[in-house]
Design a protein around this motif. Structure first.
Motif, mmCIF file in Angstrom:
data_model
loop_
_atom_site.group_PDB
_atom_site.id
_atom_site.type_symbol
_atom_site.label_atom_id
_atom_site.label_comp_id
_atom_site.label_asym_id
_atom_site.label_seq_id
_atom_site.Cartn_x
_atom_site.Cartn_y
_atom_site.Cartn_z
ATOM 1 N N ILE A 149 -51.862 13.259 4.667
ATOM 2 C CA ILE A 149 -52.093 12.716 3.319
ATOM 3 C C ILE A 149 -53.256 11.717 3.355
ATOM 4 O O ILE A 149 -54.159 11.767 2.512
ATOM 5 N N LYS A 154 -57.144 12.312 1.727
ATOM 6 C CA LYS A 154 -57.683 11.351 0.753
ATOM 7 C C LYS A 154 -59.031 10.818 1.230
ATOM 8 O O LYS A 154 -59.992 10.743 0.468
ATOM 9 N N SER A 199 -55.567 14.114 -3.239
ATOM 10 C CA SER A 199 -54.223 13.561 -3.095
ATOM 11 C C SER A 199 -53.244 14.696 -2.848
ATOM 12 O O SER A 199 -53.172 15.630 -3.639
ATOM 13 N N LYS A 241 -49.369 15.668 -2.528
ATOM 14 C CA LYS A 241 -48.050 15.196 -2.921
ATOM 15 C C LYS A 241 -46.990 15.803 -2.005
ATOM 16 O O LYS A 241 -47.228 16.817 -1.338
ATOM 17 N N GLU A 275 -44.476 17.495 -2.798
ATOM 18 C CA GLU A 275 -44.185 18.879 -3.208
ATOM 19 C C GLU A 275 -45.192 19.850 -2.587
ATOM 20 O O GLU A 275 -44.848 20.980 -2.255
ATOM 21 N N ASP A 276 -46.451 19.391 -2.469
ATOM 22 C CA ASP A 276 -47.483 20.228 -1.848
ATOM 23 C C ASP A 276 -47.154 20.466 -0.381
ATOM 24 O O ASP A 276 -47.216 21.597 0.102
#
Length: 73
Positions: free
Chosen positions: A42, A46, A52, A54, A56-57
């Protein structure tokens, strides 16, 4: 960033040796694909891509190719 560079970044994030991952590598096959690696991914996404990622990703990522494709979008 090329696909090879993305794979190298993932190997670094997961603390793996160079050449251990391929596009077809299944993430769940690696004990190094843990919560710390996911947080590092993550942060790197970035920093390097301005993307970004998440939770869920991350849950949708099954293979290295899935991550590379996501970073291409």
């Amino acid at each position: 960033m090329t696909t090879e560079e993305k794979i190298a970044m993932l190997e670094d994030v997961m603390d793996l040796d160079e050449g251990e991952l391929t596009l077809d590598s299944v993430l769940s096959d690696f004990e190094e694909w843990d919560s710390l690696s996911k947080l590092s991914l993550i942060a790197e996404a970035k920093k390097e891509f301005g993307i970004s990622i998440k939770a869920e990703d991350i849950k949708q990522f099954q293979t290295v190719k899935d991550i590379c494709d996501f970073l291409n979008d």
